[in-house]
Design an enzyme around this catalytic site. Sequence first.
Site, PDB file in Angstrom:
ATOM      1  CG  ASP A 177       0.716   4.759  -1.657  1.00 20.35           C
ATOM      2  OD1 ASP A 177       0.082   4.265  -0.714  1.00 20.35           O
ATOM      3  OD2 ASP A 177       1.731   5.113  -1.421  1.00 20.35           O
ATOM      4  CG  ASP A 227       0.361   2.518   3.230  1.00 17.95           C
ATOM      5  OD1 ASP A 227       0.218   2.902   2.305  1.00 17.95           O
ATOM      6  OD2 ASP A 227       1.717   2.521   3.657  1.00 17.95           O
TER       7      ASP A 227
END
Length: 370
Positions: free
Chosen positions: A245, A54
């Site tokens: 992201d 992430d």
Amino acid sequence: MLRKIAGASATNAARASMGVRLPAHWATASLGTNNYVVTVGLGTPARYFTVEFDTGSDLSWVQCKPCKDCYEQNDPLFDPAKSRTFSTVPCGARECRELPSRTCSPDNRCRFECAYADGSQTDGDLARDTLTLTPSDAIPGFVFGCGHENSGFFGTEDGLIGLGRKSVSLSSQAASRHGAGFSYCLPSLSSGTGYLALGGAAPANAQFTPMVPSRDLPSLYFLRLTGIVVAGKAVKVPAASMLIDSGTQLTNLPDGTFAALWSVFARLMGGYRRAPGLSFLDTCYNFTGRAALQVPSVALVFAGGATVSLDVSGVLVRLGSDEPHVACLAFTSTGDDAPVGILGNTQQKTFAVVYDVANQRVGFGAKGCA
């Protein structure tokens, strides 16, 4: 992508130039998540865990024994008692002081809490242990969260690897070995294989755009979106700051930008039958009986001219196995015109995405994986 570190050993310099690469998979079928995972070892002896990676967060974590509230995961929980190299981080340590949300236990253990935008969260002890990336590459004393209370929308993955710029992230902790940068490629199919790489060279075809600073989220990576091209024609949109992201599925555009894209795309798709969608995916089509599709191309243009011509999997997203012939425009609106959005992982599929942290830029190389 990488710079040599002054005073680094010849061994570390060689590691930085070569890097380390882990196979990455889209875990939608195997683990029930729309995010991407790698497998790493933790502890001594190493026990292996499949974790989401992430770029929208910093701290890495796994679920640990004893667990007060754990979601069901794919592998057995990490048991600190079975690792010879495990230790907790004391409250006075620098890594503890840098956490945005922390407390101190009566016995001086640093307690962390990570909360995510979708309401998921994990709480537990900040710890150190050996992280094994490959059989020949391990990071001793790796700082991570040992989660004892975890809840939310995690699928069945075993935890998370944070790739932000704070000192607790994997990319920061690996920088002395592999340089200040990383890259990945997200495959478009759950059966495909991509990669997460620490260090190594950028592909020759990478187009770079500068990172832009964020006052609110300084450790994360923002890019400046300057334009959108649909079917070869520029769509007039205002510039926006986009958080890139890997842990968010769909690209979220400012309302006016989304409306401009939607208007052109819907007009060009007028020959296809519309289908009911979801609350956040409302531009859907039923392709039953269509042997060949003509989907308008979409390209995102970033500051400096970097143009990301999306794979078709980054333009349309399927609703799921219940409706295999229905697909929807893979963008959503933020609901307002604030010039901030998110570049999600759907639009990053098949690109080699290079985070050149040393030079404060992000690159996109087409056909990095399938």
